[in-house]
Motif scaffolding. Structure first.
Motif, PDB file in Angstrom:
ATOM      1  N   ALA A 165       0.830  -1.203   0.000  1.00 34.96           N
ATOM      2  CA  ALA A 165       0.000   0.000   0.000  1.00 34.96           C
ATOM      3  C   ALA A 165       0.868   1.258   0.000  1.00 34.96           C
ATOM      4  O   ALA A 165       0.572   2.229  -0.706  1.00 34.96           O
ATOM      5  CB  ALA A 165      -0.932  -0.016   1.211  1.00 34.96           C
ATOM      6  N   LEU A 166       1.933   1.240   0.775  1.00 34.02           N
ATOM      7  CA  LEU A 166       2.846   2.383   0.811  1.00 34.02           C
ATOM      8  C   LEU A 166       3.553   2.581  -0.528  1.00 34.02           C
ATOM      9  O   LEU A 166       3.630   3.699  -1.044  1.00 34.02           O
ATOM     10  CB  LEU A 166       3.891   2.172   1.915  1.00 34.02           C
ATOM     11  CG  LEU A 166       3.452   2.412   3.354  1.00 34.02           C
ATOM     12  CD1 LEU A 166       4.511   1.889   4.321  1.00 34.02           C
ATOM     13  CD2 LEU A 166       3.206   3.893   3.595  1.00 34.02           C
ATOM     14  N   MET A 167       4.072   1.485  -1.062  1.00 32.49           N
ATOM     15  CA  MET A 167       4.816   1.569  -2.313  1.00 32.49           C
ATOM     16  C   MET A 167       3.931   2.042  -3.457  1.00 32.49           C
ATOM     17  O   MET A 167       4.348   2.856  -4.286  1.00 32.49           O
ATOM     18  CB  MET A 167       5.422   0.203  -2.646  1.00 32.49           C
ATOM     19  CG  MET A 167       6.378  -0.333  -1.594  1.00 32.49           C
ATOM     20  SD  MET A 167       8.010   0.388  -1.658  1.00 32.49           S
ATOM     21  CE  MET A 167       8.727  -0.518  -3.015  1.00 32.49           C
ATOM     22  N   GLN A 168       2.709   1.539  -3.516  1.00 33.26           N
ATOM     23  CA  GLN A 168       1.792   1.959  -4.566  1.00 33.26           C
ATOM     24  C   GLN A 168       1.432   3.432  -4.418  1.00 33.26           C
ATOM     25  O   GLN A 168       1.277   4.151  -5.403  1.00 33.26           O
ATOM     26  CB  GLN A 168       0.521   1.101  -4.534  1.00 33.26           C
ATOM     27  CG  GLN A 168       0.719  -0.359  -4.904  1.00 33.26           C
ATOM     28  CD  GLN A 168       1.082  -0.562  -6.360  1.00 33.26           C
ATOM     29  OE1 GLN A 168       0.885   0.316  -7.191  1.00 33.26           O
ATOM     30  NE2 GLN A 168       1.623  -1.732  -6.678  1.00 33.26           N
ATOM     31  N   SER A 169       1.290   3.880  -3.159  1.00 36.94           N
ATOM     32  CA  SER A 169       0.946   5.282  -2.910  1.00 36.94           C
ATOM     33  C   SER A 169       2.056   6.223  -3.356  1.00 36.94           C
ATOM     34  O   SER A 169       1.786   7.366  -3.735  1.00 36.94           O
ATOM     35  CB  SER A 169       0.654   5.489  -1.419  1.00 36.94           C
ATOM     36  OG  SER A 169      -0.455   4.704  -1.009  1.00 36.94           O
ATOM     37  N   PHE A 170       3.309   5.753  -3.306  1.00 35.69           N
ATOM     38  CA  PHE A 170       4.443   6.583  -3.705  1.00 35.69           C
ATOM     39  C   PHE A 170       4.942   6.252  -5.110  1.00 35.69           C
ATOM     40  O   PHE A 170       6.039   6.668  -5.498  1.00 35.69           O
ATOM     41  CB  PHE A 170       5.584   6.436  -2.691  1.00 35.69           C
ATOM     42  CG  PHE A 170       5.332   7.148  -1.389  1.00 35.69           C
ATOM     43  CD1 PHE A 170       5.694   8.480  -1.230  1.00 35.69           C
ATOM     44  CD2 PHE A 170       4.714   6.498  -0.332  1.00 35.69           C
ATOM     45  CE1 PHE A 170       5.453   9.142  -0.041  1.00 35.69           C
ATOM     46  CE2 PHE A 170       4.470   7.153   0.865  1.00 35.69           C
ATOM     47  CZ  PHE A 170       4.836   8.480   1.017  1.00 35.69           C
ATOM     48  N   ASP A 171       4.140   5.489  -5.836  1.00 31.40           N
ATOM     49  CA  ASP A 171       4.449   5.154  -7.229  1.00 31.40           C
ATOM     50  C   ASP A 171       5.773   4.415  -7.383  1.00 31.40           C
ATOM     51  O   ASP A 171       6.528   4.639  -8.338  1.00 31.40           O
ATOM     52  CB  ASP A 171       4.469   6.426  -8.100  1.00 31.40           C
ATOM     53  CG  ASP A 171       4.473   6.107  -9.599  1.00 31.40           C
ATOM     54  OD1 ASP A 171       4.070   4.984  -9.950  1.00 31.40           O
ATOM     55  OD2 ASP A 171       4.888   6.966 -10.380  1.00 31.40           O
ATOM     56  N   VAL A 172       6.079   3.539  -6.425  1.00 32.91           N
ATOM     57  CA  VAL A 172       7.284   2.719  -6.531  1.00 32.91           C
ATOM     58  C   VAL A 172       6.941   1.242  -6.301  1.00 32.91           C
ATOM     59  O   VAL A 172       7.782   0.446  -5.878  1.00 32.91           O
ATOM     60  CB  VAL A 172       8.377   3.168  -5.522  1.00 32.91           C
ATOM     61  CG1 VAL A 172       8.985   4.484  -5.951  1.00 32.91           C
ATOM     62  CG2 VAL A 172       7.819   3.265  -4.108  1.00 32.91           C
ATOM     63  N   GLY A 173       5.679   0.898  -6.558  1.00 31.46           N
ATOM     64  CA  GLY A 173       5.254  -0.482  -6.384  1.00 31.46           C
ATOM     65  C   GLY A 173       5.860  -1.394  -7.423  1.00 31.46           C
ATOM     66  O   GLY A 173       6.363  -0.945  -8.462  1.00 31.46           O
TER      67      GLY A 173
END
Length: 311
Positions: A165-173
């Protein structure tokens, strides 16, 4: 066992927090996650916030919370005390790792070493938490081969979904992380189903006959030991109706496992920033489902002392 919300929240929050902290420590220490300021601040803040909130919540179940510090002195013989010591020690490398990542913008060198140590300490702490329950011989549902691995699996599962969820929110998923989240959730689902099946078929080795040593007949109480509810019945003799248990098990499977898998699948099909919403929702729903799962973990456990009360 009586499912006090303070302990239910403690086991759920710390499990997710330490899982996220361990993943941040490993992936950050190996430079597999970019040392972005806001990602580090949010991720480490969330992980340590969950851990701190869970640990503080656990004191609410104590008769004298102000004396909680005394639990640290029994680390030689008590898993509860070892869990307390390990949780405090974890904050040391985690603090160094956070300082290096957030203030210096790096996760290599000594910061990376601190990250790996943080992950190791987090894993050890989760293990000591699991052993608090796995070591209790009077409760057969906990004193089994399923309890300790379950704590590790659920911690990794909830931690990975939070990290996604964090990575997707910061566009680094990444697709790899998404696949790991789905895999861990499916493994957790299977482990929970296997644990329930084992507990439902479990035959408690101790009976009123063996407990009293009067084998060869049927031992029963001629009258109740107490005329009203007491501490043992309240804490150790909690009972849940079978139909309620079945309903809560379905809710657990839907929230903790099925819906997160579905939402993670949706995430993989969406571009950023649309992928962030189902990722965050998956983490939120799963956390709610694990609260239900932990409630059942306590409510369905039966302490041997209830034999004294004819249960």
């Amino acid at each position: 066992m009586h499912p006090a919300f303070s302990v239910v929240f403690f086991t759920t929050a710390t499990g997710a927090g330490y899982g996220l902290l361990a993943l941040l420590g490993v992936l950050g220490g190996l430079q597999l996650i970019p040392p972005d300021f806001w990602l580090g601040l949010t991720g480490l803040g969330l992980a340590l916030g969950l851990v701190a909130a869970g640990l503080l919540s656990s004191t609410g179940h104590l008769g004298r919370p102000e004396r909680a510090w005394r639990a640290f002195s029994q680390w030689r013989s008590s898993w509860l005390s070892r869990e307390g010591v390990a949780s405090v020690i974890t904050f040391i490398p985690a603090g160094l790792f956070g300082i290096g990542w957030v203030f210096f913008g790096r996760t290599d060198g000594w910061v990376g070493i601190a990250g790996i140590l943080t992950a190791c300490c987090a894993v050890v702490t989760v293990g000591t938490t699991g052993m608090i329950y796995a070591s209790l011989k009077p409760i057969a549902q906990w004193h089994s081969r399923f309890t300790l691995p379950g704590y590790f699996i659920f911690s990794a599962m909830t931690g990975s979904v939070l990290l996604n969820a964090l990575m997707q929110s910061f566009d680094v998923g990444s697709k790899t992380l998404l696949a790991a989240c789905v895999l861990l959730t499916v493994i957790g689902w299977g482990w929970k189903l296997t644990t329930w099946r084992y507990n439902d078929r479990l035959e408690i080795p101790t009976t009123a006959n063996t407990a009293t040593g009067l084998a060869g007949g049927t031992v029963r109480s001629s009258e109740w030991p107490h005329t009203e509810e007491n501490y043992l019945l309240k804490e150790m003799g909690f009972r849940i109706a079978r139909k309620h248990s079945a309903k809560l098990r379905l809710i657990t499977q839907a929230l903790a496992f099925a819906l997160p898998v579905l939402l993670l699948a949706v995430t993989s099909a969406l571009p950023w920033p649309f992928a962030a919403a189902p990722s965050v929702l998956a983490a939120t729903v799963q956390f709610a489902g694990m609260l239900v799962e932990r409630w059942l973990f306590f409510a369905e456990a039966k302490h041997t002392v209830t034999l004294y009360y004819g249960r």
